[in-house]
Design an enzyme around this catalytic site. Structure first.
Site, PDB file in Angstrom:
ATOM      1  N   ASP A 222       0.772  -1.376  -0.050  1.00 42.97           N
ATOM      2  CA  ASP A 222       0.074  -0.167  -0.212  1.00 42.97           C
ATOM      3  C   ASP A 222       0.954   1.193  -0.325  1.00 42.97           C
ATOM      4  O   ASP A 222       1.674   1.070   0.641  1.00 42.97           O
ATOM      5  CB  ASP A 222      -1.210   0.111   1.310  1.00 42.97           C
ATOM      6  CG  ASP A 222      -1.850   0.736   1.570  1.00 42.97           C
ATOM      7  OD1 ASP A 222      -1.789   1.131   0.057  1.00 42.97           O
ATOM      8  OD2 ASP A 222      -2.606   0.846   1.984  1.00 42.97           O
TER       9      ASP A 222
ATOM     10  N   ASN B 213     -10.930  -2.705  -5.429  1.00 41.06           N
ATOM     11  CA  ASN B 213      -9.957  -1.868  -5.974  1.00 41.06           C
ATOM     12  C   ASN B 213     -10.912  -0.882  -6.932  1.00 41.06           C
ATOM     13  O   ASN B 213     -10.909  -0.351  -8.323  1.00 41.06           O
ATOM     14  CB  ASN B 213      -9.220  -2.220  -6.019  1.00 41.06           C
ATOM     15  CG  ASN B 213      -8.014  -1.900  -5.039  1.00 41.06           C
ATOM     16  OD1 ASN B 213      -7.049  -3.029  -4.934  1.00 41.06           O
ATOM     17  ND2 ASN B 213      -8.365  -0.915  -4.620  1.00 41.06           N
TER      18      ASN B 213
HETATM   19  C1  IPE Z   1      -5.393  -2.596  -0.181  1.00 39.80           C
HETATM   20  O1  IPE Z   1      -5.202  -1.631  -0.553  1.00 39.80           O
HETATM   21  C2  IPE Z   1      -5.194  -3.583  -1.273  1.00 39.80           C
HETATM   22  C3  IPE Z   1      -4.280  -4.055  -2.054  1.00 39.80           C
HETATM   23  C4  IPE Z   1      -2.500  -3.572  -1.712  1.00 39.80           C
HETATM   24  C5  IPE Z   1      -3.893  -4.448  -3.519  1.00 39.80           C
HETATM   25  P1  IPE Z   1      -5.861   0.396  -0.391  1.00 39.80           P
HETATM   26  O2  IPE Z   1      -5.320   0.983  -0.646  1.00 39.80           O
HETATM   27  O3  IPE Z   1      -7.009  -0.396  -0.936  1.00 39.80           O
HETATM   28  O4  IPE Z   1      -7.336  -0.368   1.252  1.00 39.80           O
HETATM   29  P2  IPE Z   1      -7.564  -0.022   1.554  1.00 39.80           P
HETATM   30  O5  IPE Z   1      -9.105   1.013   0.809  1.00 39.80           O
HETATM   31  O6  IPE Z   1      -7.486   1.373   2.064  1.00 39.80           O
HETATM   32  O7  IPE Z   1      -8.620  -0.363   2.671  1.00 39.80           O
HETATM   33  C1  IPE Z   2      -1.602   0.423  -3.315  1.00 41.68           C
HETATM   34  O1  IPE Z   2      -1.708   1.517  -3.242  1.00 41.68           O
HETATM   35  C2  IPE Z   2      -2.126  -0.543  -4.864  1.00 41.68           C
HETATM   36  C3  IPE Z   2      -3.286  -0.287  -4.772  1.00 41.68           C
HETATM   37  C4  IPE Z   2      -4.426  -0.699  -4.308  1.00 41.68           C
HETATM   38  C5  IPE Z   2      -3.542  -1.361  -6.301  1.00 41.68           C
HETATM   39  P1  IPE Z   2      -2.585   2.736  -3.368  1.00 41.68           P
HETATM   40  O2  IPE Z   2      -3.213   2.827  -4.486  1.00 41.68           O
HETATM   41  O3  IPE Z   2      -3.751   2.443  -2.142  1.00 41.68           O
HETATM   42  O4  IPE Z   2      -2.198   3.842  -2.532  1.00 41.68           O
HETATM   43  P2  IPE Z   2      -2.195   5.227  -1.749  1.00 41.68           P
HETATM   44  O5  IPE Z   2      -3.239   4.102  -0.263  1.00 41.68           O
HETATM   45  O6  IPE Z   2      -3.603   6.036  -2.177  1.00 41.68           O
HETATM   46  O7  IPE Z   2      -1.384   6.105  -1.113  1.00 41.68           O
HETATM   47 MG    MG Z   3      -3.793   2.282  -0.672  1.00 45.02          MG
END
Ligand code: IPE
Ligand code: IPE
Ligand code: MG
Length: 247
Positions: A22, A70
């Site tokens: 993340d 997602n």
């Molecule tokens: C969790 O990250 C999913 C992945 C790392 C692929 P998110 O960024 O989607 O999680 P939430 O929505 O903050 O809980």
């Molecule tokens: C994790 O990084 C990757 C995916 C969930 C695909 P994020 O895209 O959630 O990054 P933040 O949380 O917005 O920084």
């Molecule tokens: Mg995230």
């Protein structure tokens, strides 16, 4: 130097390491770039962590790349991610084969573009006999989806097998039957976000503030140092664990 080597020798390496990768979006924002650049940079961190984990003796690595939730993101970002997955898989297949990494994509693949589904099939087939490390990439994956899938499989089994069900046999119905030893979440959030709900029952959890694209060998060592310091009791008392030499 010697001290560092000695401490590395004492490091406990998790058999099954799982990572919620993340922080790509925040990394991009911090660098004044579009979110997709964060995902591109994140792909380099994926390569680093696969290589380092295999070198350090991890036997199974599960990476959370895209959750079932997602899809709710803007179409532009979702499409960019799909394109990135195709490109990354195409580029990495040979590298994974050469390094002995048996790779599987875990999740509902039916919703992916056909070109991605094809690339996944090639990757899985090419690396199927590799035995240095198992790599599971969780994509369009959700822990509840996986539990529900196992429950549906169960319903189709003969009555006798259903009657004899126990935790071990239920685990065997999962795509990832192996319990997680260490779960790392990068990016500073402290939640599970529907990842490996069944398999994390007794996982040690390490929350790292590092944003995923910056995550490297030193961060991994920090997580393993944390893991090495944990006493895994599995419900027992500390004394029982020490007497059994379970550590
Ligand atoms: C969790 O990250 C999913 C992945 C790392 C692929 P998110 O960024 O989607 O999680 P939430 O929505 O903050 O809980
Ligand atoms: C994790 O990084 C990757 C995916 C969930 C695909 P994020 O895209 O959630 O990054 P933040 O949380 O917005 O920084
Ligand atoms: Mg995230």
């Amino acid at each position: 130097m010697q001290e560092q080597v000695a401490s590395l020798d004492n490091l406990k390496i998790p058999h099954h390491l799982a990572v919620i990768m993340d922080g790509n979006g925040r990394w991009a924002q911090n660098h004044g770039k579009l979110r997709v650049s964060g995902h591109q940079e994140g792909a380099n961190a994926v390569r680093r962590i696969i290589t380092e984990s295999a070198k350090m003796g991890v036997k199974e690595l599960t990476l959370f790349a895209f959750s079932s939730e997602n899809w709710k993101r803007p179409a532009l970002e979702v499409n960019a991610l799909m394109t990135l997955f195709v490109k990354a898989i195409r580029q990495e297949t040979l590298h994974l084969l050469e390094n002995g990494i048996c790779t599987k994509i875990i999740g509902d693949k039916n919703r992916f573009p056909l070109i991605l589904q094809k690339q996944i099939a090639i990757l899985e087939d090419t690396t199927k006999d590799c035995n240095v490390m198992r790599l599971n990439i969780a994509a369009n994956y959700g822990g509840r989806w996986e539990i529900l899938k196992a429950a549906k499989t169960l319903m189709s089994l003969p009555q006798e097998r259903r009657d004899n069900l126990d935790e071990e046999k239920f685990s065997a119905l999962f795509d990832i039957p192996c319990d997680v030893d260490l779960l790392i979440r990068t990016g500073g959030e402290q939640r599970i976000s529907n990842f490996l709900l069944w398999q994390c029952a007794y996982a040690e959890i390490f929350f790292s503030k590092t944003l995923w694209p910056d995550f490297g060998k030193d961060d991994l060592l920090e997580a393993f140092t944390f893991f090495s310091g944990r006493e895994r009791r599995f419900g027992m008392t500390s004394e029982q664990v020490r007497n059994k030499g379970l550590q």
